[in-house]
Design a protein around this motif. Structure first.
Motif, PDB file in Angstrom:
ATOM      1  N   LYS A   1      14.341   4.337   6.061  1.00 45.82           N
ATOM      2  CA  LYS A   1      15.687   4.347   5.425  1.00 45.82           C
ATOM      3  C   LYS A   1      16.664   5.452   6.124  1.00 45.82           C
ATOM      4  O   LYS A   1      17.971   5.130   6.162  1.00 45.82           O
ATOM      5  N   ARG A   2      16.128   6.455   6.411  1.00 49.48           N
ATOM      6  CA  ARG A   2      16.973   7.778   6.965  1.00 49.48           C
ATOM      7  C   ARG A   2      16.348   8.354   8.281  1.00 49.48           C
ATOM      8  O   ARG A   2      17.150   8.972   8.954  1.00 49.48           O
ATOM      9  N   ASN A   3      15.396   7.613   8.898  1.00 46.58           N
ATOM     10  CA  ASN A   3      14.785   8.227   9.985  1.00 46.58           C
ATOM     11  C   ASN A   3      14.080   7.097  10.756  1.00 46.58           C
ATOM     12  O   ASN A   3      13.690   6.011  10.131  1.00 46.58           O
ATOM     13  N   ARG A   4      13.947   7.366  12.081  1.00 45.20           N
ATOM     14  CA  ARG A   4      13.117   6.360  12.847  1.00 45.20           C
ATOM     15  C   ARG A   4      11.443   6.457  12.746  1.00 45.20           C
ATOM     16  O   ARG A   4      10.981   7.648  12.867  1.00 45.20           O
ATOM     17  N   VAL A   5      10.934   5.206  12.521  1.00 48.91           N
ATOM     18  CA  VAL A   5       9.665   5.209  12.359  1.00 48.91           C
ATOM     19  C   VAL A   5       8.595   4.453  13.377  1.00 48.91           C
ATOM     20  O   VAL A   5       9.088   3.315  13.440  1.00 48.91           O
TER      21      VAL A   5
ATOM     22  N   CYS B   1       3.303  -6.055  21.895  1.00 45.37           N
ATOM     23  CA  CYS B   1       2.451  -4.882  21.233  1.00 45.37           C
ATOM     24  C   CYS B   1       3.410  -4.140  20.160  1.00 45.37           C
ATOM     25  O   CYS B   1       3.269  -3.290  19.351  1.00 45.37           O
ATOM     26  N   VAL B   2       4.951  -4.590  20.488  1.00 42.68           N
ATOM     27  CA  VAL B   2       5.775  -3.860  19.705  1.00 42.68           C
ATOM     28  C   VAL B   2       6.677  -4.732  18.966  1.00 42.68           C
ATOM     29  O   VAL B   2       7.230  -5.801  19.366  1.00 42.68           O
ATOM     30  N   ARG B   3       6.613  -4.551  17.577  1.00 36.37           N
ATOM     31  CA  ARG B   3       7.534  -5.397  16.668  1.00 36.37           C
ATOM     32  C   ARG B   3       8.447  -4.577  15.813  1.00 36.37           C
ATOM     33  O   ARG B   3       8.022  -3.759  15.277  1.00 36.37           O
ATOM     34  N   GLN B   4       9.620  -5.108  15.718  1.00 35.81           N
ATOM     35  CA  GLN B   4      10.685  -4.331  15.121  1.00 35.81           C
ATOM     36  C   GLN B   4      10.536  -4.828  13.537  1.00 35.81           C
ATOM     37  O   GLN B   4      11.095  -5.993  13.562  1.00 35.81           O
ATOM     38  N   ILE B   5      10.603  -4.071  12.565  1.00 39.18           N
ATOM     39  CA  ILE B   5      10.427  -4.593  11.187  1.00 39.18           C
ATOM     40  C   ILE B   5      11.853  -4.370  10.647  1.00 39.18           C
ATOM     41  O   ILE B   5      12.223  -5.148   9.702  1.00 39.18           O
ATOM     42  N   ASN B   6      12.541  -3.328  10.818  1.00 41.55           N
ATOM     43  CA  ASN B   6      13.905  -3.174  10.452  1.00 41.55           C
ATOM     44  C   ASN B   6      14.783  -2.152  11.244  1.00 41.55           C
ATOM     45  O   ASN B   6      14.203  -2.169  12.484  1.00 41.55           O
ATOM     46  N   ALA B   7      15.850  -1.878  10.940  1.00 39.22           N
ATOM     47  CA  ALA B   7      16.758  -1.128  12.104  1.00 39.22           C
ATOM     48  C   ALA B   7      16.110   0.167  12.460  1.00 39.22           C
ATOM     49  O   ALA B   7      16.388   0.611  13.778  1.00 39.22           O
ATOM     50  N   ASN B   8      15.288   0.610  11.694  1.00 41.00           N
ATOM     51  CA  ASN B   8      14.598   2.062  12.341  1.00 41.00           C
ATOM     52  C   ASN B   8      13.076   2.114  12.267  1.00 41.00           C
ATOM     53  O   ASN B   8      12.505   3.146  12.320  1.00 41.00           O
TER      54      ASN B   8
ATOM     55  N   SER C   1       0.883  -1.010  -0.060  1.00 34.94           N
ATOM     56  CA  SER C   1      -0.002   0.068   0.186  1.00 34.94           C
ATOM     57  C   SER C   1       0.738   1.232  -0.033  1.00 34.94           C
ATOM     58  O   SER C   1       2.056   1.318   0.338  1.00 34.94           O
ATOM     59  N   THR C   2       0.323   2.435  -0.250  1.00 36.84           N
ATOM     60  CA  THR C   2       0.968   3.617  -0.382  1.00 36.84           C
ATOM     61  C   THR C   2       1.647   3.781   1.063  1.00 36.84           C
ATOM     62  O   THR C   2       2.941   4.169   1.035  1.00 36.84           O
ATOM     63  N   ILE C   3       1.004   3.806   2.045  1.00 34.95           N
ATOM     64  CA  ILE C   3       1.558   4.204   3.419  1.00 34.95           C
ATOM     65  C   ILE C   3       2.490   3.336   3.868  1.00 34.95           C
ATOM     66  O   ILE C   3       3.563   3.623   4.417  1.00 34.95           O
ATOM     67  N   LYS C   4       2.441   2.090   3.601  1.00 31.79           N
ATOM     68  CA  LYS C   4       3.337   0.890   4.140  1.00 31.79           C
ATOM     69  C   LYS C   4       4.619   1.228   3.235  1.00 31.79           C
ATOM     70  O   LYS C   4       5.653   1.240   3.887  1.00 31.79           O
ATOM     71  N   ASN C   5       4.684   1.433   1.835  1.00 32.62           N
ATOM     72  CA  ASN C   5       5.757   1.736   0.977  1.00 32.62           C
ATOM     73  C   ASN C   5       6.271   3.009   1.624  1.00 32.62           C
ATOM     74  O   ASN C   5       7.611   3.152   1.445  1.00 32.62           O
ATOM     75  N   THR C   6       5.412   4.033   1.984  1.00 25.43           N
ATOM     76  CA  THR C   6       6.131   5.386   2.149  1.00 25.43           C
ATOM     77  C   THR C   6       6.756   5.339   3.773  1.00 25.43           C
ATOM     78  O   THR C   6       7.940   5.702   3.822  1.00 25.43           O
ATOM     79  N   ALA C   7       6.164   4.430   4.510  1.00 24.43           N
ATOM     80  CA  ALA C   7       6.888   4.232   5.694  1.00 24.43           C
ATOM     81  C   ALA C   7       8.356   3.540   5.679  1.00 24.43           C
ATOM     82  O   ALA C   7       9.217   4.088   6.443  1.00 24.43           O
ATOM     83  N   VAL C   8       8.534   2.569   4.970  1.00 26.76           N
ATOM     84  CA  VAL C   8       9.621   1.858   4.781  1.00 26.76           C
ATOM     85  C   VAL C   8      10.562   2.843   4.236  1.00 26.76           C
ATOM     86  O   VAL C   8      11.596   2.696   4.701  1.00 26.76           O
TER      87      VAL C   8
END
Length: 400
Positions: free
Chosen positions: A31-35, A68-75, A20-27
């Motif tokens: 890459k440069r910021n914490r989300v 309740c918290v899942r880490q998807i990638n480094a940020n 989706s738009t927002i999932k791709n935007t979030a990922v």
């Protein structure tokens, strides 16, 4: 922009199976910021579908069976709210709606305050992705450095939002620091409410829709004779023009029409299922989709023109073009404004027949193929997010 914190509250659950738009935007932002991507809580109505894959993790988090918290990638982290809120869409009056909705917002806000302390979030940007109700009052509760409302679809045209959606979305747009809209059509409306409104074009996942790869014809398409006129995406009767498609298939027996994606009940009961030149291949995994698009001769997007579709930004247009395919689409504001130079636009069956005929004549034209691919690449998620960064930075600089 780099090293900032983003909190995203979205109408889109992270666990939806499609991109989706927002999932791709979030990922891309991560890459440069914490989300911190907030899976906003279920209400009692949504709990009827508690066993669906989309809701499963939120239900398990409420029961204490999953974190309740899942880490998807480094940020990037997904935060599930371990509680329910009250349903509000059917409340009969505006004053009652506002009372209950404020209660829900305060409950979510208190939880997010704890998340902010836990992650030591500072100077953060709150991106509200079409979450009109549950994020309406969060600006005053979590105090972001910048609040951004991102409208990426005409959701208030859906019956769920009809009673209260327009009023609340207008209020949210006015109170936000910035409004982003994924089409110039939507931006024109919101600019009347908030002068800090900007259109941004969404993106295409170029690592998935990679025209340079070699694709085999999918097994369920090998027996379908060419020319193949194909559609990829949700086969939804509220967005696609069934009478147009029925007439098109009936008049053009020399063409085979292929639909790839889940279909609703109206499509399943349509006359299209009785036509021997129409094929419904069902839902496919995201990684499978490019091979299907590659097997089409011409791609189509036969939308109904209504309040929902007139200004929406169809991601499939970029995906079709990224694969280099000729495309025919119903003429909408966005298709004309954004994609008009790279697609054939049509209204009605006669125009569709003429446009598909022209598009079939372009099959094998490498110059046109390269131009389509190059244009789609300007709509990468990286470019889309860079636009968001520039808008936020310009706003912050203007306040100094």
């Amino acid at each position: 922009m780099e090293g900032r914190d983003f909190i995203i509250t979205s109408l889109q659950p992270w666990d939806i199976e499609i991109g989706s738009t927002i999932k791709n935007t979030a990922v891309e932002i991560s890459k440069r910021n914490r989300v911190l991507y907030i899976n906003t809580p279920l209400d009692l109505t949504a709990m009827r579908n508690k066993n669906s894959k989309i809701n499963a993790h939120r239900v398990a988090a409420m029961k204490g069976e999953e974190p309740c918290v899942r880490q998807i990638n480094a940020n990037m982290w997904i935060i599930d709210c371990p509680f329910m809120v009250f349903p509000v869409s059917k409340l009969p009056t505006a004053w009652l709606f506002d009372i209950v909705n404020k209660y829900n917002n305060r409950k979510i806000g208190r939880y997010l305050q704890g998340v902010i302390r836990q992650f030591e979030v500072q100077n953060f940007i709150h991106l509200i992705d079409t979450d009109i109700y549950r994020s309406r009052y969060l600006k005053g509760l979590i105090d972001p450095a910048v609040s951004v409302y991102y409208c990426r679809d005409f959701v208030i045209g859906d019956k769920y939002w009809l009673k209260h959606g327009r009023r609340v979305e207008d209020e949210l747009a006015r109170s936000s620091d910035i409004v982003l809209a994924n089409s110039t059509f939507f931006a024109e409306r919101f600019r009347q409410l908030n002068p800090n409104t900007f259109p941004i074009e969404t993106g295409v996942n170029l690592s998935v829709y990679d025209s340079s790869k070699a694709y085999s014809v999918p097994d369920d398409m090998k027996s379908i004779a060419r020319p193949i006129i194909g559609y990829m995406g949700t086969v939804n009767s509220t967005r696609l023009d069934i009478p147009l498609l029925e007439e098109l298939a009936a008049r053009c027996r020399q063409w085979n029409f292929v639909f790839v994606g889940p279909e609703d009940e109206t499509f399943a009961s349509s006359q299209l299922h009785g036509m021997d030149n129409v094929y419904f291949l069902g839902r496919k995994e995201t990684h499978e989709v490019p091979a299907y698009i590659n097997a089409f001769d011409v791609c189509i997007n036969p939308q109904i023109v209504n309040d929902v579709t007139i200004g929406n930004y169809p991601l499939k247009a970029d995906e079709y073009l990224a694969m280099g395919k000729p495309m025919v689409a119903t003429e909408t504001h966005t298709m004309r404004d954004v994609f008009g130079n790279y697609t054939h636009l049509a209204n009605g069956c006669d125009e569709y027949i003429e446009a598909i005929g022209k598009a079939l004549g372009e099959v094998g034209d490498q110059r046109l193929r390269s131009e389509r691919i190059a244009y789609a690449h300007t709509h990468s998620w990286e470019n889309s997010v860079k636009k968001i960064y520039r808008i936020i930075e310009d706003y912050e600089n203007s306040k100094r």
